[in-house]
Design a protein around this motif. Structure first.
Motif, PDB file in Angstrom:
ATOM      1  N   THR A  51       2.050   1.102 -10.302  1.00  0.00           N
ATOM      2  CA  THR A  51       1.025   1.479  -9.340  1.00  0.00           C
ATOM      3  C   THR A  51      -0.359   1.095  -9.868  1.00  0.00           C
ATOM      4  O   THR A  51      -0.653   1.307 -11.050  1.00  0.00           O
ATOM      5  CB  THR A  51       1.074   2.996  -9.087  1.00  0.00           C
ATOM      6  N   LEU A  52      -1.169   0.516  -8.978  1.00  0.00           N
ATOM      7  CA  LEU A  52      -2.533   0.165  -9.362  1.00  0.00           C
ATOM      8  C   LEU A  52      -3.495   0.803  -8.363  1.00  0.00           C
ATOM      9  O   LEU A  52      -3.187   0.914  -7.177  1.00  0.00           O
ATOM     10  CB  LEU A  52      -2.741  -1.352  -9.329  1.00  0.00           C
ATOM     11  N   VAL A  91       0.842  -1.200   0.000  1.00  0.00           N
ATOM     12  CA  VAL A  91       0.000   0.000   0.000  1.00  0.00           C
ATOM     13  C   VAL A  91       0.878   1.252   0.000  1.00  0.00           C
ATOM     14  O   VAL A  91       1.827   1.371   0.774  1.00  0.00           O
ATOM     15  CB  VAL A  91      -0.928   0.006   1.229  1.00  0.00           C
ATOM     16  N   LYS A  92       0.549   2.186  -0.907  1.00  0.00           N
ATOM     17  CA  LYS A  92       1.269   3.465  -0.956  1.00  0.00           C
ATOM     18  C   LYS A  92       0.422   4.587  -0.367  1.00  0.00           C
ATOM     19  O   LYS A  92       0.913   5.445   0.355  1.00  0.00           O
ATOM     20  CB  LYS A  92       1.608   3.825  -2.413  1.00  0.00           C
ATOM     21  N   ARG A  93      -0.874   4.566  -0.675  1.00  0.00           N
ATOM     22  CA  ARG A  93      -1.718   5.701  -0.332  1.00  0.00           C
ATOM     23  C   ARG A  93      -3.155   5.194  -0.184  1.00  0.00           C
ATOM     24  O   ARG A  93      -3.584   4.291  -0.899  1.00  0.00           O
ATOM     25  CB  ARG A  93      -1.628   6.734  -1.461  1.00  0.00           C
ATOM     26  N   GLY A 114     -10.227   7.670   0.916  1.00  0.00           N
ATOM     27  CA  GLY A 114     -11.623   7.236   0.901  1.00  0.00           C
ATOM     28  C   GLY A 114     -11.715   5.733   0.683  1.00  0.00           C
ATOM     29  O   GLY A 114     -11.068   4.965   1.395  1.00  0.00           O
ATOM     30  N   ASP A 115     -12.466   5.331  -0.325  1.00  0.00           N
ATOM     31  CA  ASP A 115     -12.633   3.918  -0.631  1.00  0.00           C
ATOM     32  C   ASP A 115     -11.503   3.370  -1.496  1.00  0.00           C
ATOM     33  O   ASP A 115     -11.487   2.186  -1.810  1.00  0.00           O
ATOM     34  CB  ASP A 115     -13.969   3.707  -1.351  1.00  0.00           C
ATOM     35  N   ASP A 116     -10.582   4.246  -1.891  1.00  0.00           N
ATOM     36  CA  ASP A 116      -9.568   3.806  -2.837  1.00  0.00           C
ATOM     37  C   ASP A 116      -8.209   3.588  -2.179  1.00  0.00           C
ATOM     38  O   ASP A 116      -7.860   4.267  -1.224  1.00  0.00           O
ATOM     39  CB  ASP A 116      -9.419   4.833  -3.958  1.00  0.00           C
ATOM     40  N   LEU A 117      -7.482   2.615  -2.740  1.00  0.00           N
ATOM     41  CA  LEU A 117      -6.124   2.313  -2.299  1.00  0.00           C
ATOM     42  C   LEU A 117      -5.218   2.390  -3.524  1.00  0.00           C
ATOM     43  O   LEU A 117      -5.594   1.904  -4.592  1.00  0.00           O
ATOM     44  CB  LEU A 117      -6.049   0.887  -1.738  1.00  0.00           C
ATOM     45  N   TRP A 118      -4.072   3.010  -3.333  1.00  0.00           N
ATOM     46  CA  TRP A 118      -3.077   2.933  -4.404  1.00  0.00           C
ATOM     47  C   TRP A 118      -1.981   2.000  -3.929  1.00  0.00           C
ATOM     48  O   TRP A 118      -1.447   2.184  -2.826  1.00  0.00           O
ATOM     49  CB  TRP A 118      -2.529   4.318  -4.729  1.00  0.00           C
TER      50      TRP A 118
END
Lengths: 375, 300
Positions: free
Chosen positions: A275-276, A259-261, A264-268
């Motif tokens: 990066t996905l 996990v980078k970031r 809200g509901d999103d993960l980068w």
């Protein structure tokens, strides 16, 4: 007053789940065939126990039927504790994998067996046996012996012999396991429509994931004496909890992620292919809170585009390493750096389809199709 | 030219090979079983000669005499003797079934290597001569033996009494002698039992007795029938054990026949009794086997 109590009790019982299994443990020597298994099967439900051989699914079925005894835990059928009730007094019947038809009895006598043991009146037996044999289409085989039947016919007799007793729950132990594929597909449909018509609760043991997906209202996926995940077909397929469930029901691509970031509901997340973005919406896995986990994506969720299209979010370049053309679909094995990815693409366009061996292509992994796994 | 299992054989080649392979067996049965049977059959229609054990003229008297129409008017002595032998055979077979059923199931449930040990133990008594085994029972049942003292302590017999001669001693000796004949075929049936049928029966509402009756018994019927026949036939002809443990006060068909060929020197009558005994036993067995087959197939 007393009658009021019994009436409400009866109503409670009729509303009770068909089968409740609580913390059931079964050991064979040092091996735990069942390790604290709990599940609840609703009235009228088609419930499947799915897992590889040796996972404990048949043992669990036998314990519910009273043919095996749990070392610990409770089994209730229709709200009644089955601890002190032997197999022959339980309101369930079993369709055995080997059919276990009585070889010395005719088809009619096999079907009548259960009713005769319960000393039902002969006229009543004749009526019910005839009706059930009609229902499963074995009426013309009535006077044959099991040795004179084909596999599919034996299967029908085994089914008729069980349902003629009108059990509260029907237990089926890989009933279609010994049949060829075509007959199996046909009987799957018949079995399902029979279950809908009779309204009997079915507990169905199988190792065939497709069979379980096609037939079941709910499925419990088992491994090594434990239930890995329980839910309806769509929930299990779209949101497998871990690698085992994902791989047992269909196939998955696995991608390690850091996990980078979070936003809200999103993960980068950082992966081998860059990066996905992962949509955490609807993700139940506790691993979503961790900094490292494995992502899964189903091959058919992977979209492919010509290499000429630009790089963007969740898009990256791949090379076609292998392809299998199967008419309606083409299955690709793709390579992006050290990652191999399976993609299944529907051949919806008219004329020439897709990509050639060794060709470069662009793939897109939709954020909602990336599933966060427990392990 | 015939082809059998991939091998080409001329017609004569096949005849020659059959003669070579099955010939000795056929010759043996012919010389030692069929010819004597024919001889017995013929002799049974002859009369006792002056200086020969059997002589012309032909007569049916031996057969009518068997039913008690003899020199001294009607006397059902011989049918009673046959009946007694049949009762002894049937009783022995019944007791052997009672003893062999649990034993066969027990042995079949043993782990692999103990099975062979148990089967060997069942067979071991055969290594000893019948007479010696029977005399051994006399010692075991003698006055002041362990068993006699135990029976006396229970008040079953007066102290210092032997437990033989008695019917109990006879049946004890008989069961001891014939049990292996029933255990072995029964065991081979029990070994092959398909227990999933027992589970299916229980699942369909059969209690323990019904499971045995409808799911187990039909499967072991072949072994049971074979074993009963193997016990019943020789037990019916047995007379040494009733003699030694029963006091020798009553005749069995065995010693009736042996006496005709021995001291009485009445070969024709001995032959007639032998034919009658054989016919009765065979008809009885045929009826029994038919019934057993039928009841194995019917459901209630």
């Amino acid at each position: 007053m007393a009658s009021v109590t019994t009436e409400s009790e009866r109503r409670n019982l009729s509303r009770a789940p068909a089968v409740e299994v609580e913390n059931v443990v079964r050991r064979f020597g040092d091996v735990e065939a069942l390790a604290r298994v709990s599940l609840t099967v609703r009235q009228g439900e088609f419930f499947s126990l799915l897992g590889p051989s040796g996972c404990g699914k048949t043992t669990l079925l036998r314990i519910i039927g009273g043919l095996d005894v749990a070392d610990e835990g409770t089994v209730r059928i229709g709200g009644v504790d089955m601890r002190a009730i032997p197999a022959h007094k339980r309101p369930v019947n079993t369709v055995f994998q080997s059919y276990a038809l009585f070889p010395h009895l005719t088809v009619r006598d096999n079907v009548a067996f259960g009713l005769r043991m319960k000393r039902v009146a002969p006229v009543e037996i004749a009526r019910r046996v005839a009706a059930v044999m009609e229902m499963v289409e074995i009426a013309e085989l009535a006077d044959r012996k099991p040795a004179q039947l084909s596999g599919g016919q034996k299967q029908r007799v085994a089914l008729a012999r069980a349902i003629v007793n009108e059990p509260q729950v029907l237990l089926l132990d890989e009933p279609l396991g010994a049949l060829d594929l075509k007959l199996r597909k046909q009987l799957q449909v018949e079995l399902l429509s029979l279950q809908r018509r009779l309204g009997i609760t079915f507990i169905y043991v199988t190792h065939d994931q497709e069979e379980a997906l096609v037939m079941s209202d709910r499925i419990a996926v088992m491994r090594a004496g434990r239930i890995e995940q329980m839910g309806d077909a769509e929930a299990l397929y779209e949101r497998p909890r871990n690698r085992f469930v994902g791989q047992f029901l269909g196939s998955v691509n696995l991608i390690d992620a850091t996990v980078k970031r979070r936003e809200g509901d999103d993960l980068w997340v950082e992966t081998e292919v860059g990066t996905l973005r992962v949509s955490a919406n609807g993700q139940t896995s506790p691993a979503a809170q961790q900094s490292k986990f494995t992502l899964a994506i189903r091959p058919e969720k992977v979209s492919m585009f010509p290499a000429t299209e630009g790089v963007g979010e969740n898009r990256f370049r791949v090379r076609v390493e292998e392809l299998i053309y199967i008419g309606s679909e083409t299955h690709y094995l793709l390579r992006a750096g050290s990652l191999t990815l399976r993609a299944e693409v529907m051949n919806v366009r008219v004329g020439s389809q897709g990509f050639d061996l060794g060709q470069e292509a662009m793939v897109y992994l939709p954020p909602g199709g990336l599933i966060i796994l427990d392990d | 030219m015939q082809v059998r299992y991939g091998e080409r054989l001329t017609p004569w080649g096949e005849v020659w090979r059959s003669a070579l392979t099955s010939g000795p067996g056929i010759a043996w049965v012919t010389i030692f079983l069929l010819l004597p049977l024919v001889a017995i059959f013929v002799i049974s229609f002859l009369s006792v000669g002056e200086d020969k054990p059997a002589d012309l003229p032909f007569t049916l008297e031996n057969y009518t005499r068997f039913f008690g129409f003899g020199y001294f008017g009607f006397d059902p002595l011989y049918p009673v003797i046959i009946g007694r032998s049949l009762v002894l055979g049937a009783g022995t077979a019944a007791l052997c079934v009672v003893a062999a059923l649990p034993l066969a199931f027990f042995i079949a449930a043993l782990p692999g290597r103990y099975k062979n040990l148990a089967l060997t133990l069942v067979i071991i008594p055969f290594w000893t001569n019948l007479l010696i085994r029977t005399y051994a029972w006399q010692i075991l049942l003698a006055p002041h033996s362990l068993l006699a003292n135990a029976a006396a302590a229970w008040g079953l017999v007066p102290a210092g009494h032997a437990l033989y001669p008695s019917m109990m001693a006879v049946y004890l000796g008989m069961v001891c002698d014939y049990l292996p004949f029933l255990v072995l075929p029964l065991y081979s049936s029990v070994e092959k039992l398909d227990w999933s049928l027992a589970e299916a029966a229980a699942d369909l509402g059969a209690n323990r007795v019904q499971v045995f009756r409808h799911a187990i018994l039909p499967q072991i019927t072949p072994g049971l029938v074979a074993g009963i026949i193997l016990v019943f036939i020789p037990a019916t002809g047995q007379f040494v054990i009733p003699d030694l443990l029963g006091g020798g006060k009553v005749d069995m068909v065995g010693n009736l026949i042996s006496r005709q060929f021995g001291v009485s020197r009445d070969w024709p009558f001995g032959s007639a009794v032998a034919i009658w005994a054989m016919a009765i036993v065979m008809v009885g067995l045929w009826l029994y086997a038919r019934q057993a087959r039928k009841s194995g197939e019917s459901i209630v």
